[in-house]
Design an enzyme around this catalytic site. Structure first.
Site, PDB file in Angstrom:
ATOM      1  N   SER A 130      48.426  49.249  33.805  1.00 14.99           N
ATOM      2  CA  SER A 130      49.592  49.292  34.686  1.00 14.99           C
ATOM      3  C   SER A 130      49.867  50.718  35.125  1.00 14.99           C
ATOM      4  CB  SER A 130      50.830  48.734  33.989  1.00 14.99           C
ATOM      5  OG  SER A 130      51.939  48.881  34.847  1.00 14.99           O
ATOM      6  N   LYS A 185      49.813  42.183  29.554  1.00 16.85           N
ATOM      7  CA  LYS A 185      49.945  42.746  30.906  1.00 16.85           C
ATOM      8  C   LYS A 185      50.635  41.738  31.834  1.00 16.85           C
ATOM      9  CE  LYS A 185      49.237  45.404  34.548  1.00 16.85           C
ATOM     10  NZ  LYS A 185      48.978  44.714  35.761  1.00 16.85           N
ATOM     11  N   HIS A 188      54.228  41.831  31.058  1.00 12.02           N
ATOM     12  CA  HIS A 188      54.726  43.104  31.618  1.00 12.02           C
ATOM     13  C   HIS A 188      55.080  42.901  33.095  1.00 12.02           C
ATOM     14  CE1 HIS A 188      53.953  46.623  34.149  1.00 12.02           C
ATOM     15  NE2 HIS A 188      54.377  47.378  33.144  1.00 12.02           N
ATOM     16  N   ASN A 189      54.174  42.277  33.830  1.00 14.55           N
ATOM     17  CA  ASN A 189      54.430  42.081  35.256  1.00 14.55           C
ATOM     18  C   ASN A 189      55.596  41.123  35.500  1.00 14.55           C
ATOM     19  OD1 ASN A 189      52.160  43.658  35.398  1.00 14.55           O
ATOM     20  ND2 ASN A 189      51.281  42.550  37.113  1.00 14.55           N
ATOM     21  N   GLU A 192      58.585  43.064  35.039  1.00 15.49           N
ATOM     22  CA  GLU A 192      58.709  43.936  36.223  1.00 15.49           C
ATOM     23  C   GLU A 192      59.390  43.169  37.371  1.00 15.49           C
ATOM     24  OE1 GLU A 192      54.936  45.877  37.308  1.00 15.49           O
ATOM     25  OE2 GLU A 192      55.335  45.251  39.364  1.00 15.49           O
TER      26      GLU A 192
HETATM   27  P1  NBP Z   1      40.148  45.325  44.831  1.00  8.85           P
HETATM   28  O1  NBP Z   1      40.880  44.331  44.019  1.00  8.85           O
HETATM   29  O2  NBP Z   1      40.501  45.486  46.259  1.00  8.85           O
HETATM   30  O3  NBP Z   1      38.570  45.000  44.734  1.00  8.85           O
HETATM   31  C1  NBP Z   1      37.630  45.731  45.477  1.00  8.85           C
HETATM   32  C2  NBP Z   1      36.403  46.014  44.634  1.00  8.85           C
HETATM   33  O4  NBP Z   1      35.798  44.788  44.193  1.00  8.85           O
HETATM   34  C3  NBP Z   1      35.348  46.760  45.429  1.00  8.85           C
HETATM   35  O5  NBP Z   1      34.741  47.694  44.583  1.00  8.85           O
HETATM   36  C4  NBP Z   1      34.393  45.637  45.830  1.00  8.85           C
HETATM   37  O6  NBP Z   1      33.108  46.079  46.119  1.00  8.85           O
HETATM   38  C5  NBP Z   1      34.405  44.833  44.570  1.00  8.85           C
HETATM   39  N1  NBP Z   1      33.843  43.478  44.704  1.00  8.85           N
HETATM   40  C6  NBP Z   1      34.301  42.382  45.332  1.00  8.85           C
HETATM   41 BR1  NBP Z   1      35.830  42.333  46.319  1.00  8.85          BR
HETATM   42  N2  NBP Z   1      33.517  41.312  45.221  1.00  8.85           N
HETATM   43  C7  NBP Z   1      32.481  41.727  44.477  1.00  8.85           C
HETATM   44  C8  NBP Z   1      31.304  41.089  44.026  1.00  8.85           C
HETATM   45  N3  NBP Z   1      31.097  39.800  44.247  1.00  8.85           N
HETATM   46  N4  NBP Z   1      30.433  41.819  43.300  1.00  8.85           N
HETATM   47  C9  NBP Z   1      30.637  43.119  43.065  1.00  8.85           C
HETATM   48  N5  NBP Z   1      31.759  43.793  43.457  1.00  8.85           N
HETATM   49  C10 NBP Z   1      32.656  43.104  44.162  1.00  8.85           C
HETATM   50  O7  NBP Z   1      40.205  46.768  44.137  1.00  8.85           O
HETATM   51  P2  NBP Z   1      41.436  47.534  43.452  1.00  8.85           P
HETATM   52  O8  NBP Z   1      42.693  47.434  44.248  1.00  8.85           O
HETATM   53  O9  NBP Z   1      40.892  48.883  43.121  1.00  8.85           O
HETATM   54  O10 NBP Z   1      41.667  46.729  42.096  1.00  8.85           O
HETATM   55  C11 NBP Z   1      40.661  46.554  41.120  1.00  8.85           C
HETATM   56  C12 NBP Z   1      41.195  45.685  40.018  1.00  8.85           C
HETATM   57  O11 NBP Z   1      42.295  46.344  39.395  1.00  8.85           O
HETATM   58  C13 NBP Z   1      41.731  44.332  40.503  1.00  8.85           C
HETATM   59  O12 NBP Z   1      41.440  43.343  39.566  1.00  8.85           O
HETATM   60  C14 NBP Z   1      43.219  44.543  40.568  1.00  8.85           C
HETATM   61  O13 NBP Z   1      43.943  43.345  40.401  1.00  8.85           O
HETATM   62  C15 NBP Z   1      43.432  45.477  39.391  1.00  8.85           C
HETATM   63  N6  NBP Z   1      44.630  46.295  39.456  1.00  8.85           N
HETATM   64  C16 NBP Z   1      45.032  46.840  40.623  1.00  8.85           C
HETATM   65  C17 NBP Z   1      46.178  47.629  40.661  1.00  8.85           C
HETATM   66  C18 NBP Z   1      46.608  48.276  41.938  1.00  8.85           C
HETATM   67  O14 NBP Z   1      47.693  48.889  41.922  1.00  8.85           O
HETATM   68  N7  NBP Z   1      45.826  48.188  42.999  1.00  8.85           N
HETATM   69  C19 NBP Z   1      46.886  47.859  39.494  1.00  8.85           C
HETATM   70  C20 NBP Z   1      46.427  47.325  38.305  1.00  8.85           C
HETATM   71  C21 NBP Z   1      45.296  46.544  38.296  1.00  8.85           C
HETATM   72  P3  NBP Z   1      32.712  46.464  47.645  1.00  8.85           P
HETATM   73  O15 NBP Z   1      33.183  47.863  47.835  1.00  8.85           O
HETATM   74  O16 NBP Z   1      31.235  46.358  47.642  1.00  8.85           O
HETATM   75  O17 NBP Z   1      33.365  45.478  48.557  1.00  8.85           O
END
Ligand code: NBP
Length: 480
Positions: A130, A185, A188-189, A192
């Site tokens: 988080s 987690k 937590h959400n 939130e």
């Molecule tokens: P995203 O949730 O937007 O995912 C994008 C990533 O997933 C890219 O690296 C993409 O690769 C990869 N991907 C996908 Br889509 N399909 C794939 C596949 N079939 N095989 C391999 N790679 C694949 O990214 P994020 O916002 O950085 O979040 C990452 C994780 O962290 C998520 O689970 C999210 O829920 C969690 N999270 C996010 C936050 C936040 O604030 N954003 C906070 C806490 C947790 P590509 O570049 O090749 O398309």
């Protein structure tokens, strides 16, 4: 031959990239990989000077770059992409390797994946992270599940990159086996969501009942933030309310459409709470309030319905009312956390996770969205009584909520009188009144159930189950 990277991150969108940089900045050698290789190259190009990165363009290269036993963090979109990545990497791994899923996975998926990989001798660690992208880079709150053995290998690294509470304690701990981390987690959400809803209701009351402007409300929140409500969410609320829209010169909050969106973790919290039989009414109301706000068609159709004609408060009354809203907000917040911790305790008992609730409060003190001074108090409550059934059983919280209750009731009564919706405040007060009641109308509910369905009831004066012959002479017979 073993590689040199102590940890690897695959999935280099905003979260993975920042997490990889955080590891590197803390002195770890980090292998980096992304399905689309341009993101890997861009990371090394843009931030290569922050530490030691080992770029990998194929899964094979990535796995070969890691020292053994391998530690491999998956930071891809939750759901099918996570399964796809596991399927791709699992054949390349060996017994004792640790696969870490840092995405927002549903805890049931984590339980399934952990079981599947355990059969292959691989540790699967579901980790709740988080703090958003800023936290991932500078120190998030980290909630790892998985085996003790995996934590022994991974924990020291997580402790290094995690946020640190004011007393210097890292905001991470081994939460418990398999999916305990993702479960915590999720809750937590949910908390939130409830926190945000309660703050939104306080804002609405100050605006609609006390007649304050957004700028005045920002000042009010700033002053609350120096007291017991001191928290990240109160702090950013003041920032949002003080912001002026550059295009119109209006308060920013007035130019934003009043339809709240959600990604789904709050909804999961409520769905799972229903399965576990835990009354998380505050969190549920927060989820429903977002849902209601999004039904533009229903709202449009209902817009002309009659409401009360009560007048807003005068200046002096408004100041007193604002103080009361602070009391109502604080009391409702205690209830939200009471409900959330109840859900964690219920999950821990159901899945045999043995979660230390005080430790959970402790690792939420920094890095995460719900970070707040208040969490020190929750930790202290569980530290002094690890078997504490409910936060409301803690003497200090009981005293505080007792002291707040008159104002809490007055605020809700005024909201009802003026037609301002306060589902979060009201649900919290009903929960409090429900728990403290000597008798609840559940006795009548049981009577009704026995009448139409012979569902039986228990008596207050002797043991056993009973049924009344409602269709006959109404005599009582022992049941079952
Ligand atoms: P995203 O949730 O937007 O995912 C994008 C990533 O997933 C890219 O690296 C993409 O690769 C990869 N991907 C996908 Br889509 N399909 C794939 C596949 N079939 N095989 C391999 N790679 C694949 O990214 P994020 O916002 O950085 O979040 C990452 C994780 O962290 C998520 O689970 C999210 O829920 C969690 N999270 C996010 C936050 C936040 O604030 N954003 C906070 C806490 C947790 P590509 O570049 O090749 O398309």
């Amino acid at each position: 031959m073993s590689g040199t990277a102590q940890i690897g991150v695959t999935g280099l969108a905003v979260m993975g990239r920042n997490l990889a940089r955080n590891f590197a900045r803390n002195g770890f050698t980090v292998a980096v990989h992304n399905r689309t290789t341009a993101k890997t190259d861009a990371l090394v190009e843009d931030f290569g000077d922050e530490g030691t990165f080992v770029p990998a363009h194929t899964p094979e290269e990535f796995v070969a770059a890691l020292e053994r036993p391998r530690r491999l963090v998956i930071m891809v979109k939750a759901g099918e992409p996570t399964d796809a990545v596991i399927k791709e990497f699992a054949p390349l791994l060996e017994e004792g390797d640790v696969v870490i899923d840092g995405g927002n996975a549903h805890f049931e998926d984590t339980r399934r994946r952990e079981k599947e990989l355990r059969e292959q001798g691989i540790h699967f660690v579901g980790v709740g992270i988080s703090g958003g992208e800023e936290g991932a880079l500078n120190g998030p709150s980290i909630m790892p599940g998985g085996s003790e053995e995996s934590y022994a290998s991974l924990g020291p690294m997580l402790e290094k990159i995690a946020a640190k509470a004011k007393d210097g304690t890292p905001c991470t701990t081994h939460i418990g086996p398999d999916a305990a981390g993702h479960f915590v987690k999720m809750v937590h959400n949910g908390i939130e969501y409830a926190d945000m809803q309660l703050i939104a209701e306080a804002y609405h009351l100050l605006r609609a009942v006390a007649g304050y402007s957004p700028a005045q409300i920002a000042d009010t929140f700033r002053s609350w933030n120096t007291g017991r409500l001191d928290s990240y969410l109160i702090e950013i609320t003041a920032e949002v309310l003080a912001h002026t829209d550059a295009a119109t010169g209006s308060p920013f909050v007035d130019v934003v459409q009043d339809r709240a969106e959600q990604k789904g973790t709050g909804r999961w919290t409520v769905q799972i709470a229903l399965d576990l039989g835990v009354p998380v009414s505050g969190i549920a109301e927060a989820v429903f309030a977002r849902s209601l706000s999004g039904h533009a068609d229903l709202r449009e159709a209902a817009r002309g319905l009659p409401g009360p004609s009560a007048a807003p408060l005068g200046t002096e009354e408004a100041a007193a009312f604002a103080d009361r809203v602070e009391q109502a907000l604080y009391a409702s917040k205690i209830v939200s956390y009471t409900q959330g911790f109840h859900q964690i305790r219920a999950g821990s008992e159901t899945y045999d996770w043995d979660i230390d609730l005080g430790a959970v409060a402790s690792i939420w003190r920094a890095g995460c969205i719900i970070r707040a001074a208040f969490l020190d108090r929750i930790r202290a409550a569980y530290d002094s009584r690890p078997d504490l059934l409910s936060l409301l059983s803690d003497q200090q919280f009981a005293d505080e909520i007792g002291a707040a209750q008159d104002d809490w009731r007055t605020v809700i009564a005024e909201a009802v009188r003026q037609g301002v919706p306060t589902p979060g405040f009201a649900a919290a007060l009903s929960y409090y009144d429900g728990l403290r009641a000597d008798r609840l109308p559940a006795a009548l509910t049981q009577g009704q159930r026995d009448f139409f369905g012979a569902h039986t009831y228990r008596r207050t004066d002797r043991d056993g189950s009973f049924h009344t012959l409602w269709g006959g002479d109404r005599s009582e017979v022992p049941a079952g």
